[in-house]
Structures are given as C-alpha cells and as structure tokens.
Design a protein around this motif. Structure first.
Motif, PDB file in Angstrom:
ATOM      1  N   ASN A 255       0.814  -1.219   0.000  1.00 28.99           N
ATOM      2  CA  ASN A 255       0.000   0.000   0.000  1.00 28.99           C
ATOM      3  C   ASN A 255       0.847   1.269   0.000  1.00 28.99           C
ATOM      4  OD1 ASN A 255      -1.821  -1.914   2.227  1.00 28.99           O
ATOM      5  ND2 ASN A 255      -2.746  -1.247   0.308  1.00 28.99           N
ATOM      6  N   VAL A 256       2.144   1.127   0.298  1.00 30.91           N
ATOM      7  CA  VAL A 256       2.991   2.305   0.490  1.00 30.91           C
ATOM      8  C   VAL A 256       3.956   2.468  -0.685  1.00 30.91           C
ATOM      9  CG1 VAL A 256       4.657   3.438   2.005  1.00 30.91           C
ATOM     10  CG2 VAL A 256       2.837   2.018   2.989  1.00 30.91           C
ATOM     11  N   LYS A 257       3.861   3.611  -1.330  1.00 33.58           N
ATOM     12  CA  LYS A 257       4.783   3.998  -2.393  1.00 33.58           C
ATOM     13  C   LYS A 257       5.499   5.273  -1.942  1.00 33.58           C
ATOM     14  CE  LYS A 257       3.017   0.708  -4.846  1.00 33.58           C
ATOM     15  NZ  LYS A 257       3.745  -0.588  -4.939  1.00 33.58           N
ATOM     16  N   PRO A 258       6.629   5.603  -2.559  1.00 34.37           N
ATOM     17  CA  PRO A 258       7.330   6.821  -2.143  1.00 34.37           C
ATOM     18  C   PRO A 258       6.435   8.053  -2.238  1.00 34.37           C
ATOM     19  CG  PRO A 258       8.748   5.502  -3.547  1.00 34.37           C
ATOM     20  CD  PRO A 258       7.390   4.874  -3.601  1.00 34.37           C
ATOM     21  N   GLY A 259       6.090   8.630  -1.097  1.00 34.04           N
ATOM     22  CA  GLY A 259       5.293   9.851  -1.058  1.00 34.04           C
ATOM     23  C   GLY A 259       3.799   9.664  -1.158  1.00 34.04           C
ATOM     24  N   SER A 260       3.310   8.421  -1.182  1.00 36.91           N
ATOM     25  CA  SER A 260       1.861   8.221  -1.300  1.00 36.91           C
ATOM     26  C   SER A 260       1.444   6.888  -0.691  1.00 36.91           C
ATOM     27  CB  SER A 260       1.415   8.292  -2.760  1.00 36.91           C
ATOM     28  OG  SER A 260       2.017   7.253  -3.509  1.00 36.91           O
ATOM     29  N   ILE A 261       0.173   6.844  -0.273  1.00 38.84           N
ATOM     30  CA  ILE A 261      -0.410   5.625   0.277  1.00 38.84           C
ATOM     31  C   ILE A 261      -1.625   5.269  -0.565  1.00 38.84           C
ATOM     32  CG2 ILE A 261      -1.635   4.617   2.244  1.00 38.84           C
ATOM     33  CD1 ILE A 261       0.186   6.212   4.083  1.00 38.84           C
ATOM     34  N   HIS A 262      -1.683   4.020  -1.034  1.00 38.08           N
ATOM     35  CA  HIS A 262      -2.777   3.549  -1.878  1.00 38.08           C
ATOM     36  C   HIS A 262      -3.692   2.647  -1.048  1.00 38.08           C
ATOM     37  CE1 HIS A 262      -0.754   4.956  -5.621  1.00 38.08           C
ATOM     38  NE2 HIS A 262       0.313   4.808  -4.848  1.00 38.08           N
ATOM     39  N   THR A 263      -4.955   2.982  -1.007  1.00 37.56           N
ATOM     40  CA  THR A 263      -5.889   2.290  -0.110  1.00 37.56           C
ATOM     41  C   THR A 263      -6.804   1.313  -0.846  1.00 37.56           C
ATOM     42  OG1 THR A 263      -7.460   4.139  -0.302  1.00 37.56           O
ATOM     43  CG2 THR A 263      -5.882   4.216   1.523  1.00 37.56           C
ATOM     44  N   GLY A 264      -6.517   1.020  -2.110  1.00 37.17           N
ATOM     45  CA  GLY A 264      -7.406   0.162  -2.872  1.00 37.17           C
ATOM     46  C   GLY A 264      -7.371  -1.297  -2.468  1.00 37.17           C
ATOM     47  N   ALA A 295      12.042  -1.715  -0.126  1.00 37.64           N
ATOM     48  CA  ALA A 295      12.479  -1.287   1.204  1.00 37.64           C
ATOM     49  C   ALA A 295      12.888   0.176   1.198  1.00 37.64           C
ATOM     50  CB  ALA A 295      13.643  -2.157   1.675  1.00 37.64           C
ATOM     51  N   GLY A 296      12.385   0.918   2.207  1.00 41.43           N
ATOM     52  CA  GLY A 296      12.736   2.319   2.354  1.00 41.43           C
ATOM     53  C   GLY A 296      11.700   3.282   1.835  1.00 41.43           C
ATOM     54  N   ALA A 297      10.756   2.832   0.995  1.00 40.08           N
ATOM     55  CA  ALA A 297       9.706   3.719   0.491  1.00 40.08           C
ATOM     56  C   ALA A 297       8.904   4.257   1.673  1.00 40.08           C
ATOM     57  CB  ALA A 297       8.793   2.971  -0.473  1.00 40.08           C
ATOM     58  N   ALA A 298       8.737   5.599   1.724  1.00 41.47           N
ATOM     59  CA  ALA A 298       8.139   6.241   2.898  1.00 41.47           C
ATOM     60  C   ALA A 298       6.996   7.154   2.493  1.00 41.47           C
ATOM     61  CB  ALA A 298       9.201   7.034   3.650  1.00 41.47           C
ATOM     62  N   ALA A 299       5.987   7.243   3.373  1.00 41.64           N
ATOM     63  CA  ALA A 299       4.853   8.124   3.118  1.00 41.64           C
ATOM     64  C   ALA A 299       4.237   8.556   4.441  1.00 41.64           C
ATOM     65  CB  ALA A 299       3.796   7.429   2.258  1.00 41.64           C
ATOM     66  N   VAL A 300       3.710   9.792   4.457  1.00 43.77           N
ATOM     67  CA  VAL A 300       3.043  10.327   5.638  1.00 43.77           C
ATOM     68  C   VAL A 300       1.630   9.763   5.724  1.00 43.77           C
ATOM     69  CG1 VAL A 300       2.221  12.423   6.784  1.00 43.77           C
ATOM     70  CG2 VAL A 300       4.401  12.449   5.532  1.00 43.77           C
TER      71      VAL A 300
END
Length: 430
Positions: A255-264, A295-300
C-alpha cells in the motif's frame, strides 16, 4: 462479406485457420542451460513487447546440429509466449541473433512459421499482436487456472487469421512497419524525457534538503535522536487477525509507495487484533516505511487513516522536532535509499529492520527551516510531477493509437496504400 472475430473484412479477403497457413506451429525445445554454449535459447522473459531482449537470453548445451532442434529458429519466425499470467500471449518477431549464434525457442514459447506464398510473416505478427486477437486468446485459447494457464496448441491452430491477397499483406506489413516505428520513436522520446525529469526531481530534492551540505559539515544525526519513536507494525502471524468486514483497516508494504499511500487493497484486522497491537496503531502525521520489497519507500499517514493499524511496516512518529513531510522527502531521497540498500538483508527480497532505520543520519535543522523547505519542494516537485504524469499519459495514448492502428490495418478498415497513419483510426470499429 466475410468476418473475423466479429470484424467485417473487405470482399477480396478470406479467412483461414492459422494451422493451414503455417508450416510450423509448435512449442520450442526444453533447454539444457549452460554458462556458455553454441545455441542461444529465447525464453518468455526475453520475448518482450518492445522486441527480443538479448540480455535475457541464455545458452543451450547442444551437442548436435542446432537445425535439428525442435525449437530451432529461422528468420521471420513469429514467437508467442504460451504460459503464465502476465506473459502469455506476448508476441515477438525473430530476424536473427545479434552475434550470429543459432537460436532456439524454449518450451514455453510457440513458433509460428508462415507458409511461403500464402502468408506474409510480418502480417501474421501484426495480426497476432492485434487487440482483436489478443482478446480472443484469453476468451477462447487459454486453458488452466491462476498462474498455471497456457496456450492450447490445438485451439491456436484452429484460430482464424484474415487473409488479404498476398501482395496486400505485404503492403499492410510495410505500412505498419513504418507507422509503428514512428509511434515507437515518439514513445521512446517521451520515456527519455520522463527519465530526465525523474533525475531532475531527485537533484532538486537533494539540493533543497541540504543533504550534501549536511554531509560535509557534519550536521547529520541518527534519526532516533530527532523523532519521538521508531517502531514496527504487526510482524508475527498477522493473518490470524484478518477479517473480511467489520475490522480496522491495516496498511501493508504494497500500500505504500514513495510519497503516497494507496488504499485500494487494504486488509482489515479484527477488533481483538487491533486491541492487542496498540503499538502499531497509526496517527495522522506518522511516517510509514516499507521493510520488505521496495524497502525504504516512505509516506506520511493522512487524516483518513488516523487510527488504522499496519503490518510489517516501520512506523516513525516524528514528534515536534521534525516535519513529517520533510522526513518523507529525506527518506525517499537517493541519499536515504542508498543507506537503506546498504543495510538491507535478504537474497530474494530486500528487508530493512527497525534498528537500521533508527541509525539513518538525518539533517538536524530547525523546524521552521524544514517547513520552508517543504513549501518550496511541494511547489517545485509538484510542477515536475505534473509534467511527468502528462508525458506518461501521452505514452499511454501512443500505445493505444499503435494498437488501434494495427487492429484496423489487419482487418482492412482502411486502405493502407492511401493512408499516412495519421488519423486513419478515427471512427474505426476496432
């Protein structure tokens, strides 16, 4: 008037089963792979939509004459990937190897060799690549289930192929060679521009975050001294808490991509599981970091996921010293990615642990300066991201145009002898 797969054809065209106009229609040979050998083996991985990828070929240990191999390839053979979800149906065209080595198709690739005087090999390649035929593959020619699907040889042999007069097949193939090359060139230029934008984006972020300056001045401190907490999501048998409905949403690495969170594709965990895993509960402004895979991809964490839980993610609770968005930019930078890769373990998938995350050096600057940097980055990076998305959209449109052009040409929806390739697919039925 004859038709093929529901598409009307010109009156001078006929239709035949593929097996009647091919001299060979069968899978290749099972390879005996060696580090270096006399024959190149072309697998499904090497047979890409963009063409044959020779870097993905391997060598077959052949002791006799390569021409006696079942999968031996001749120039103008058409190759069809024949097993597995995500690759089945991909079509390639063989003209010869770049280094002169004889080549063979492996046992997961079907060879379709046009019968001389009846079928133009390039025309057959375009027909098999057309939207009309690709849809037919999955509706009528595939057997099996899940990832075990394969192309049925007998059904493929009975599959229809339109047959214009041979000279017209040549003209259609010549037309599509020229027009698809033009479209592919445009798409390549857009991909190159996207790559340049991505590099510029990275450079802008690195420069504005002050990472180079911080490294040379010694103004870097371990992350653990700048944040309130670094913890981890549910790690031990999280599946035992999964429920279909009535639970609490839980983020996973996918669900976590660099700078974004996908909730699908969120899973849910039961109320009991949520209650027993309080340390992994998320709050607005937390920063989640992927441990396994990318590994390391971050999102708020956004407000709509306040109170959700998470599985096998690192959770950084920023506190008052560091801006969540600033931390997100830092962790997704090339600087941080290099450090994550350095400390990741695992031979199949990179795996990053909490201890290593706590030690990542982060610039120690005032919160007000961080907020100023974030505002500037949001503006500059937002502009670059908009251009990137537009270029990507243009690539998608070019891909759609290419497919429509092929499908229209091989079903005779326009006369290629008077067409330029521009606007010829407007109003076609494919």
């Amino acid at each position: 008037m004859s038709t093929v797969l529901g598409a009307p054809l010109p009156e001078s065209w006929s239709v035949a089963p593929l097996k009647h106009v091919t001299s060979t229609l069968n899978r290749g040979s099972a390879p005996d792979y060696v580090d270096s050998g006399p024959v190149r083996a072309i697998s499904q991985a090497a047979n890409q939509a963009s063409g044959l990828d020779w870097s993905r070929t391997r060598f077959h240990n052949c002791n006799g004459d390569p021409k006696n191999l079942k999968g031996h390839l001749r120039p103008n053979d058409v190759l069809i990937n024949s097993t597995g979800t995500g690759t089945l149906g991909r079509v390639g065209y063989f003209t010869g190897s770049p280094d002169g080595f004889p080549c063979m198709a492996d046992s997961h690739v079907t060879i379709a060799r046009a019968r001389t005087g009846e079928l133009d090999a390039r025309f057959s390649y375009y027909w098999l690549s057309s939207r009309q035929f690709q849809e037919y593959i999955f509706s009528a020619l595939v057997v099996g289930a899940t990832n075990q699907i394969e192309l049925n040889r007998d059904r493929l042999g009975d599959a229809p192929i339109p047959l214009p007069p041979l000279e017209e097949q040549h003209r259609i193939a010549d037309f599509l060679d020229a027009e698809t090359a033009r479209i592919d060139h445009l798409a390549l230029k857009r991909r190159q521009m996207r790559n340049l934008l991505r590099l510029k984006r990275e450079r802008v972020i690195e420069s504005m975050l002050g990472l180079e300056r911080a490294q040379t001045s010694g103004a870097l401190v371990p992350l653990k001294y700048l944040v309130a907490e670094v913890t981890v999501g549910i790690v031990i048998t999280p599946a035992k808490w999964y429920v279909e409905t009535g639970g609490t949403p839980a983020l996973r690495g996918l669900n976590v991509k660099p700078g974004s969170i996908h909730t699908g594709d969120l899973v849910q965990i039961s109320p009991v599981g949520h209650a027993e895993n309080q340390k992994s509960r998320l709050s607005t402004g937390d920063v989640v970091v992927v441990r396994t895979g990318q590994a390391g991809a971050a999102a708020v964490v956004p407000a709509e996921l306040n109170g959700a839980n998470c599985i096998d993610l690192i959770v950084v609770r920023p506190g008052n010293k560091i801006s969540p968005k600033y931390l997100e930019y830092v962790l997704n930078s090339a600087y941080a990615i290099a450090r994550v890769e350095e400390h990741s373990v695992g031979s199949i998938q990179a795996h990053f642990n909490v201890g290593a995350m706590r030690q990542i050096p982060i610039p120690s600057i005032a919160r007000e300066e961080q907020d100023d940097i974030v505002r500037l980055l949001d503006t500059k990076v937002g502009t670059l991201d908009l251009l990137y998305r537009r270029l990507h959209h243009q690539e998608q449109l070019l891909t759609e145009r290419r497919q429509s052009l092929i499908t229209a040409a091989v079903t005779g929806q326009f006369d290629v002898s008077t067409a330029s390739g521009r606007n010829v697919t407007d109003g076609v039925t494919a």
